[in-house]
Design a protein around this motif. Structure first.
Motif, short mmCIF file in Angstrom:
data_model
loop_
_atom_site.label_atom_id
_atom_site.label_comp_id
_atom_site.label_asym_id
_atom_site.label_seq_id
_atom_site.Cartn_x
_atom_site.Cartn_y
_atom_site.Cartn_z
N THR A 331 0.84 -1.19 0.00
CA THR A 331 0.00 0.00 0.00
C THR A 331 0.88 1.24 0.00
N VAL A 332 0.67 2.14 -0.95
CA VAL A 332 1.42 3.38 -0.99
C VAL A 332 0.86 4.33 0.07
N VAL A 333 1.71 4.82 0.95
CA VAL A 333 1.31 5.81 1.93
C VAL A 333 1.74 7.18 1.40
N PRO A 334 0.79 8.04 1.00
CA PRO A 334 1.17 9.29 0.34
C PRO A 334 2.00 10.20 1.23
N GLU A 335 2.92 10.92 0.58
CA GLU A 335 3.72 11.95 1.25
C GLU A 335 3.24 13.31 0.77
N THR A 336 3.00 14.20 1.69
CA THR A 336 2.51 15.53 1.33
C THR A 336 3.55 16.62 1.53
N GLN A 337 4.65 16.32 2.22
CA GLN A 337 5.68 17.31 2.49
C GLN A 337 7.02 16.81 1.99
N PRO A 338 7.90 17.75 1.60
CA PRO A 338 9.24 17.35 1.15
C PRO A 338 10.02 16.64 2.27
N VAL A 339 10.90 15.72 1.85
CA VAL A 339 11.80 15.05 2.78
C VAL A 339 13.21 15.47 2.44
N VAL A 340 14.00 15.84 3.44
CA VAL A 340 15.36 16.32 3.22
C VAL A 340 16.33 15.55 4.10
N LEU A 341 17.60 15.72 3.85
CA LEU A 341 18.63 15.08 4.65
C LEU A 341 18.90 15.85 5.94
N CYS A 342 19.00 15.13 7.03
CA CYS A 342 19.44 15.72 8.30
C CYS A 342 20.95 15.57 8.41
N GLY A 343 21.51 16.27 9.37
CA GLY A 343 22.92 16.09 9.67
C GLY A 343 23.11 14.94 10.63
N ALA A 344 24.01 15.10 11.59
CA ALA A 344 24.26 14.04 12.56
C ALA A 344 23.06 13.83 13.47
N ASP A 345 22.29 14.89 13.73
CA ASP A 345 21.12 14.80 14.60
C ASP A 345 19.85 14.77 13.78
N ALA A 346 18.79 14.21 14.36
CA ALA A 346 17.51 14.15 13.68
C ALA A 346 16.95 15.55 13.47
N CYS A 347 16.22 15.72 12.38
CA CYS A 347 15.58 17.00 12.08
C CYS A 347 14.16 16.71 11.61
N GLU A 348 13.30 17.70 11.69
CA GLU A 348 11.90 17.51 11.35
C GLU A 348 11.72 17.14 9.88
N GLY A 349 12.44 17.83 8.98
CA GLY A 349 12.27 17.59 7.55
C GLY A 349 12.78 16.24 7.10
N GLY A 350 13.66 15.62 7.86
CA GLY A 350 14.21 14.32 7.48
C GLY A 350 13.71 13.18 8.32
N THR A 351 12.60 13.37 9.04
CA THR A 351 12.05 12.35 9.92
C THR A 351 10.64 12.00 9.50
N ARG A 352 10.34 10.70 9.44
CA ARG A 352 9.00 10.23 9.13
C ARG A 352 8.62 9.13 10.11
N THR A 353 7.34 9.08 10.46
CA THR A 353 6.83 8.05 11.36
C THR A 353 5.93 7.09 10.60
N ILE A 354 5.94 5.83 11.02
CA ILE A 354 5.15 4.78 10.38
C ILE A 354 4.41 4.02 11.47
N ASN A 355 3.09 4.00 11.40
CA ASN A 355 2.28 3.28 12.38
C ASN A 355 1.98 1.88 11.85
N VAL A 356 2.30 0.87 12.65
CA VAL A 356 2.02 -0.51 12.27
C VAL A 356 1.31 -1.22 13.40
N ASP A 357 0.55 -2.25 13.04
CA ASP A 357 -0.09 -3.10 14.04
C ASP A 357 -0.01 -4.54 13.57
N GLU A 358 -0.78 -5.42 14.23
CA GLU A 358 -0.67 -6.84 13.91
C GLU A 358 -1.17 -7.17 12.50
N SER A 359 -1.91 -6.25 11.86
CA SER A 359 -2.40 -6.51 10.50
C SER A 359 -1.32 -6.27 9.45
#
Length: 1021
Positions: A331-359
């Motif tokens: 299943t394609v999960v659409p992206e609505t915002q640009p994704v960019v590279l972070c440096g050594a530390d996490a950044c908002e633009g380079g972070t994505r969350t994925i929700n999964v369950d037993e299904s």
């Protein structure tokens, strides 16, 4: 029950329905691309690029969805990689993005063959080049993780293939279409399911015919088959041919319609920003049906193919990754915002969350940066891990498997572990640039979920559809009890495709989130097709927030006539493949109605058929089309079997699709008509009858005269190709097991060929006999009057006698280009004194002109065969004591007089024979040097001429053993050279000799070909 029903016209006469057609209601999401990736006809972007898996630059995305649905149903795919090699690419594609795109497409095809058994598809690929014509480069090959490297070498060869004349889409697509028809006939000959078919076209997008002159007229021809009477001597003729080609492509019933009627999905990739909008519109219209002001073929509403116009190859890479993922059920999960590279530390633009369950059984992350060096940090509900290279990495008890993409990114699959604490919940993905040089730069990003939730008709029962009567539709989610998952929201759509018209109907089903979903549907009373192709689509979310997308397998649902009428089965006739000429048939079952009646047949219609087949004759129960006056009686409630037979006029190879028109009437009722589709594949086969007839005529005409005539013809035609058109190379080599080195120049270097190694054979002799590289080559007519002439090669001065005459000669084809021979040096081999080590020379031949395109396949063959051949000859030499020293003699008594000097009893060396001298220095050779020649020689195993050291290996290449010190006793006089190994020249010097794939009798793969003609073996087969 309520429902929303929408009807729209589709693009083709329903041919895909006959091969497990379409499945998807179109799915469109934004695509990651840089600003430079926008095509010329698109408006410039005003915002940062979105980063998902589709693009405004992509036209015809629905066709990719249809192809994915077909593969989900059939689990078989045949693909032609059709790659431009025209001279215009030097300017339009200087960075060889089409090669990168092709390799990325191949990576996606490999992913189709992986995963769980129920997710895998069988994929066959052939690679072809095109410029003025269609040129097969690699035969059909089953795609596996193992064969990918060989296929990639072939694709890499196109980095230097940009010298062709013309960009002729008509000849190119005609050749690809024929190749797919032939492959489909091979695969269905045993009754197997027909594969889905696709052409992936990589080009600069500009249709172009060049003017001919004295330098290329003979080679390229002065006309085009689709422009009779038009010569290419001047610019006006070339333009006229181009216009004729555009017409041949796009007129109704032309080539574009033929490709669509053959169920072929055309995916065109134009990686250039230099082609005019008009030229881009032409290729886009050939692929999708229309673009801009250009329409190609019959009118279409749903695109039959797809077109990508982008300078950024990442658009295509992401799109093919999406295709592979969707085919596997992702299943394609659409992206609505640009994704960019972070440096050594996490950044908002380079972070994505994925929700999964037993299904969710697994999820996939796709990330592709603009430059190498990106790392991907994965954090599960219980652990964190970083992906830095391809391979597996543990994230708690879960396993993440990473595949490298284009050297700049990864596709990462994370499978559900047994421990739910390491899985259920929120996962975090962070993209890092450890160098800090590309922080903030955009990344092409997407993620997909694979769920165990499906969709089907309730209890698996498809509805019974009757013309003019409303039927209740019911669908339900399919959720394994062990999951315990529930849906929070769901949208369900049923798509009904008429397989014989351009009409498609969608029905929205409504109901609770966890079903059942209900609707009503009424088929029109005048609906003529015998079936609908039905596909259910579910889009929703689970209660824990996981995205769900499910498609049912395409299902052919029979459409019945009104109650009491005569009924027909099956809904589609699949006739067995017909090889050669004759008749193939299938039974149409006619079921009687409530009253007595009868059936008759109108004229059959052929949707598509090979031109060579001529007119197709269709008969019913042994008779041609039957009118109402002589209809076939069908009693009430009785069953009548009507054989439907199809016969082509002539032999042909290709797909046949057609329609049988069935009329029925029962007493007291009106006549009704039903169109029943039929399909079959044709294979030309061998005309045994013609061959036998010729033999009988020869016998009747008398044996002696024909035999003498054949002998005379063989004697006259026993000639090599013109030596002025051939170049040869002599390379001293050392073989140690699988390791091979050049030993010229007093040093050892990786075994490779350079164009400068080859010199003309113009002065080597005449077309019947010549000497080159210490070997005498002689054209000899066959002693069998019916046999083909052949070439014999033996060492000049004769070969040292070995057991069974091994190594004394080898038989080749008279077409020298593409052949090679190995000549063993017995003295140096004995001095090496170690089993498996052989010294000698390789003599190789290519056609005059640029040898780059010929060296790759030939060197692949050398690399595969030479170790075994050299080891065998060296073993025989080491088993035999070295010849004793002799005093020098003259003429026939010179050194080597005891060797084999003749072939089949004839003197080959002659009285002027000169003993061949050992090649290379007698001193110990230098250690292998890592540097390659300044001339950029072509490495063994490369497809064309990129300087890549071969053989590739993850282990360092061992240093060669030094030559042993000479024995204290006097050195014996050098013996005559021994031993042949090599391959006969093939018909096409660009490809090696194919052999049967043991996994499928229809497969061929030149890398698996067994040795032929070695050490005095049989004639080339």
């Amino acid at each position: 029950m309520s429902a929303a029903v929408t009807t729209h016209f589709r693009r083709r006469a329903g041919v895909r329905a006959l091969a497990a057609l379409v499945t998807l209601v179109g799915l469109t999401v934004p695509l990651a691309a840089s600003a430079s990736a926008a095509p010329a006809q698109d408006p410039p972007p005003t915002t940062a690029p979105t980063t998902a898996v589709a693009s405004n630059a992509l036209q015809g995305g629905e066709a990719i969805g249809d192809l994915a649905g077909c593969i989900q149903g059939s689990k078989r795919l045949a693909v032609v990689f059709l790659i431009d090699q025209s001279g215009s690419l030097g300017k339009s594609d200087p960075q060889n993005r089409r090669v990168d795109a092709a390799r990325a497409a191949l990576d996606s095809l490999v992913s189709l063959t992986e995963g769980r058994p129920e997710e895998r598809a069988r994929v066959d690929v052939t690679v072809a080049a095109f410029s003025n014509d269609y040129y097969p480069i690699r035969p059909w090959t089953k795609v596996t993780d193992t064969s990918r490297e060989r296929l990639n070498r072939t694709l890499d060869g196109f980095r230097k293939r940009n010298q062709g004349t013309d960009t002729d889409f008509v000849n190119a697509l005609s050749g690809a279409r024929a190749a797919l028809a032939d492959r489909s006939a091979q695969l269905t000959a045993d009754g197997s399911a027909e594969p889905c078919k696709a052409i992936v076209l990589f080009t600069d997008g500009q249709y172009d015919i060049g003017v001919r002159d004295d330098s290329n007229r003979e080679e390229l021809g002065n006309t085009k088959p689709y422009a009779p009477g038009v010569t290419l001597d001047d610019e006006a003729g070339a333009k006229a041919a181009e216009e004729a080609g555009r017409k041949a492509l796009c007129q109704e019933g032309g080539l574009a319609d033929g490709i669509r009627d053959d169920d072929i999905t055309l995916l065109s990739v134009a990686l250039t920003g230099t082609v005019t909008a008009q030229d881009q519109d032409l290729l886009a219209a050939v692929s999708t049906g229309s673009s801009g002001a250009v329409t190609c073929g019959r009118p279409t509403a749903t695109p039959p193919g797809a077109y990508v116009s982008a300078a950024d190859v990442d658009v295509l890479v992401a799109r093919f990754d999406e295709v592979a993922t969707r085919v596997a059920g992702g299943t394609v999960v659409p992206e609505t915002q640009p994704v960019v590279l972070c440096g050594a530390d996490a950044c908002e633009g380079g972070t994505r969350t994925i929700n999964v369950d037993e299904s969710v059984r697994r999820f996939r992350v796709f990330a592709l940066a603009g430059q190498p060096g990106m790392t991907v940090e994965l954090t599960s509900p219980s652990a964190t891990a970083t992906v830095e290279q391809a391979g597996e990495v543990a994230v708690g008890s879960a396993t993440a498997t990473a595949h490298a993409i284009a050297g700049r990114g990864f596709s990462i699959d994370v499978a559900r572990p047994e421990n739910p604490a390491d899985w259920t919940g929120t996962w975090t993905v962070v993209l890092h640039d450890p160098t800090g040089e590309n922080v903030g730069k955009p990344v092409t990003f997407a993620h997909y979920l694979f769920t165990d939730i499906g969709i089907d008709f309730t209890e698996g029962k498809a509805p019974v559809i009757v013309r003019g009567e409303q039927v209740g539709l019911s669908a339900s989610p399919v959720i394994p009890e062990a999951l315990g998952a529930k849906l929070k929201s769901a949208k369900v759509v049923l798509r009904l495709d008429d397989p014989l018209t351009s009409e498609s109907t969608t029905v929205d089903l409504a109901g609770p989130a966890n079903g059942p979903y209900l609707a009503g549907f009424t088929a029109p009373l005048d609906y003529r097709s015998s079936s609908y192709q039905a596909t259910l689509a579910l889009e929703g979310t689970t209660e824990s927030g996981a995205v769900v997308s499910a498609r049912s397998a395409p299902r052919l649902i029979t459409v019945q006539r009104p109650a009491g009428s005569i009924q027909l089965a099956p809904a589609s006739l699949a006739l067995p493949t017909l090889t050669g000429t004759g008749t193939t048939s299938a039974d149409l079952i006619v079921l009687g109605g409530k009253q007595d009646g009868c059936v008759w047949f109108g004229p059959s219609r052929t949707v598509t058929s090979p031109d060579a087949a001529g007119e197709l004759k269709v008969t019913y129960d042994g008779r041609a089309a039957v009118d109402e006056e002589s209809c076939i009686p069908v009693e009430a409630d009785a069953t009548v079997i009507v054989p439907v037979e199809v016969s082509p006029t002539a032999r042909a190879t290709g797909a046949v699709r057609g329609v049988v028109e069935v009329h029925e009437r029962t007493e007291g009722a009106q006549e009704s008509v039903t169109d029943v589709p039929f399909r079959l594949d044709l294979a030309a086969g061998v005309d045994e009858a013609r061959r036998m007839l010729l033999a009988v005529l020869l016998l009747l005409g008398g044996l002696l005269l024909p035999v003498l005539l054949l002998v005379l013809i063989n004697a006259v035609t026993a000639r090599f190709q013109d030596l002025d058109a051939v170049r040869g190379a002599v390379i001293p080599v050392r073989v140690d097991g699988k390791r091979m080195w050049r030993t010229d120049g007093g040093r050892m270097a990786t075994l490779m060929f350079a164009p400068s190694d080859f010199t003309s054979l113009a002065d080597a002799g005449d077309p019947r006999r010549f000497t080159f590289g210490g070997i005498v080559f002689r054209a000899r007519p066959s002693r069998n009057p019916f046999g083909a002439s052949l070439a014999l090669a033996a060492p000049e001065g004769g070969a040292e006698k070995l057991k069974g005459g091994a190594g004394s000669r080898v038989e080749l084809d008279l077409g020298l280009a593409g052949s090679w021979v190995f000549l063993l040096d017995p003295d140096r081999t004995r001095r090496a004194g170690r089993t498996g080590v052989a010294e000698g020379r390789i003599i190789a031949f290519v056609s005059e002109g640029d040898p780059a395109g010929q060296i790759g396949p030939m060197t692949d063959d050398v690399y595969a065969r030479l170790p075994g051949t050299a080891a065998g000859l060296a073993g025989l030499v080491l088993q035999k004591r070295a010849p004793k020293a002799k005093k020098a003699k003259r003429g026939a008594d010179a050194a080597g007089a005891t060797e084999v000097d003749a072939v089949d009893g004839e003197d080959l060396a002659g009285s002027d024979a000169i003993p061949a001298e050992p090649v290379g220095s007698a001193e110990p050779l230098a250690e292998p040097e890592p540097a390659v020649d300044a001339e950029a020689p072509i490495p063994m195993g490369a497809s064309v001429d990129e300087a890549i050291p071969m053989p590739s290996s993850s282990e360092p290449e061992p240093e060669p053993d030094p030559e042993p010190e000479p024995e204290p006793e006097p050195e014996p006089e050098p013996a005559g050279p021994v031993g042949f190994g090599g391959r006969p020249a093939s018909v096409d010097p660009m490809s090696a000799r194919p052999a049967a794939d043991d996994t499928n009798p229809g497969d061929t793969d030149p890398d698996d070909t067994p040795p032929v003609g070695f050490t005095g073996g049989g004639a080339p087969g």
